[in-house]
Design an enzyme around this catalytic site. Structure first.
Site, mmCIF file in Angstrom:
data_model
loop_
_atom_site.group_PDB
_atom_site.id
_atom_site.type_symbol
_atom_site.label_atom_id
_atom_site.label_comp_id
_atom_site.label_asym_id
_atom_site.label_seq_id
_atom_site.Cartn_x
_atom_site.Cartn_y
_atom_site.Cartn_z
ATOM 1 N N CYS A 198 121.667 35.811 -44.019
ATOM 2 C CA CYS A 198 121.529 34.768 -42.999
ATOM 3 C C CYS A 198 121.634 35.303 -41.577
ATOM 4 C CB CYS A 198 122.556 33.666 -43.233
ATOM 5 S SG CYS A 198 122.242 32.740 -44.754
ATOM 6 N N HIS A 230 110.461 22.331 -36.190
ATOM 7 C CA HIS A 230 109.559 23.461 -35.952
ATOM 8 C C HIS A 230 109.989 24.270 -34.732
ATOM 9 C CE1 HIS A 230 107.187 21.403 -38.968
ATOM 10 N NE2 HIS A 230 106.578 22.566 -39.160
ATOM 11 N N GLU A 262 120.867 22.039 -46.142
ATOM 12 C CA GLU A 262 119.939 23.137 -45.838
ATOM 13 C C GLU A 262 119.197 23.595 -47.079
ATOM 14 O OE1 GLU A 262 122.356 27.212 -45.668
ATOM 15 O OE2 GLU A 262 122.963 25.822 -44.102
#
Length: 119
Positions: free
Chosen positions: A26, A70, A109
């Site tokens: 991550c 986005h 997530e």
């Protein structure tokens, strides 16, 4: 008697978590299809028959979603370290200003993970 309402939203965003060791996956740029769930609690308006219009919730969320969808979350002011925990808090603090009956924000997530703020 209070009612609990939930409304779901989804964004596609990229992020990296800068405070993790370099070998943690991550710490590198990656993306998620984040599911955002708002939970509100309030009294029924007896004349209209609802607590709050879902359209009103959507209108509150649209400017926030526009900042997040986005996008690279690290580039959003206040989300330089965009963990799910800090994303939930970021959304909660901004949405609460116009949705005073907002109780919590849940971030998923992945389909198997979720974080809720506040508890």
């Amino acid at each position: 008697m209070k009612y609990e309402l939930k409304q779901h939203f989804q964004i596609e965003s990229a992020r990296f978590l800068p405070h993790l060791p370099a070998d943690h996956p991550c710490s590198r740029m990656h993306g998620h299809s984040f599911k955002i769930i708002l939970t509100l609690k309030g009294d029924l308006d007896p004349q209209i028959g609802w607590v709050v219009d879902y359209h009103q919730i959507t209108q509150v969320m649209q400017p926030l979603l526009k900042q997040l969808d986005h996008r690279v979350l690290n580039e959003v002011e206040g989300l330089e370290n965009p963990t799910s925990e800090l994303l939930a808090k970021w959304i909660y603090e901004r949405a609460l200003k116009t949705l005073p009956i907002l109780q919590r924000v849940t971030i998923m997530e992945t389909p198997a993970t979720e974080c809720t703020y506040p508890v």
